[in-house]
Design a protein around this motif. Structure first.
Motif, mmCIF file in Angstrom:
data_model
loop_
_atom_site.group_PDB
_atom_site.id
_atom_site.type_symbol
_atom_site.label_atom_id
_atom_site.label_comp_id
_atom_site.label_asym_id
_atom_site.label_seq_id
_atom_site.Cartn_x
_atom_site.Cartn_y
_atom_site.Cartn_z
ATOM 1 N N UNK A 36 0.798 -1.223 0.000
ATOM 2 C CA UNK A 36 0.000 0.000 0.000
ATOM 3 C C UNK A 36 0.828 1.269 0.000
ATOM 4 N N UNK A 37 2.162 1.136 -0.047
ATOM 5 C CA UNK A 37 3.042 2.311 -0.059
ATOM 6 C C UNK A 37 2.816 3.133 -1.318
ATOM 7 N N UNK A 38 2.927 4.403 -1.315
ATOM 8 C CA UNK A 38 3.217 5.277 -0.177
ATOM 9 C C UNK A 38 1.968 5.729 0.584
ATOM 10 N N UNK A 39 0.776 5.473 0.053
ATOM 11 C CA UNK A 39 -0.444 5.931 0.719
ATOM 12 C C UNK A 39 -0.612 5.282 2.088
ATOM 13 N N UNK A 40 -0.357 3.993 2.167
ATOM 14 C CA UNK A 40 -0.503 3.242 3.414
ATOM 15 C C UNK A 40 0.851 2.634 3.791
ATOM 16 N N UNK A 41 1.753 3.453 4.339
ATOM 17 C CA UNK A 41 3.104 2.976 4.640
ATOM 18 C C UNK A 41 3.093 1.726 5.520
ATOM 19 N N UNK A 42 3.800 0.699 5.062
ATOM 20 C CA UNK A 42 3.912 -0.527 5.827
ATOM 21 C C UNK A 42 2.776 -1.519 5.640
#
Length: 83
Positions: free
Chosen positions: A71-77
């Protein structure tokens, strides 16, 4: 009466296709999400084992049989395990 999207969109959307879903219809739905402000969309097709990644201003990215989707970069990790 045809259902329409509300006047807002989530930042992130996932569509998990069922065997009865039409690919063209679901792809159109994902494009509509992006046109309405969604930043990241994943269309998961279990039958073909493909994931289509939708982002504004970018071509659709198609992953064949991925083990994970990030999900990077919107949902890091955030990593979705698909196996």
């Amino acid at each position: 009466e045809k259902e329409k999207f509300l006047p807002f969109a989530p930042d992130f959307a996932i569509e998990l296709m069922s065997p009865s879903d039409s690919l063209k219809t679901t792809q159109a739905k994902m494009k509509e999400y992006i046109e309405n402000g969604t930043v990241l969309g994943w269309l998961i097709n279990r039958q073909t084992r493909q994931v289509e990644i939708y982002r504004p201003g970018a071509e659709v990215e198609v992953l064949d049989n991925p083990a994970t989707v990030s999900g990077d970069p919107l949902l890091p990790g955030f990593i979705l395990q698909l196996e």
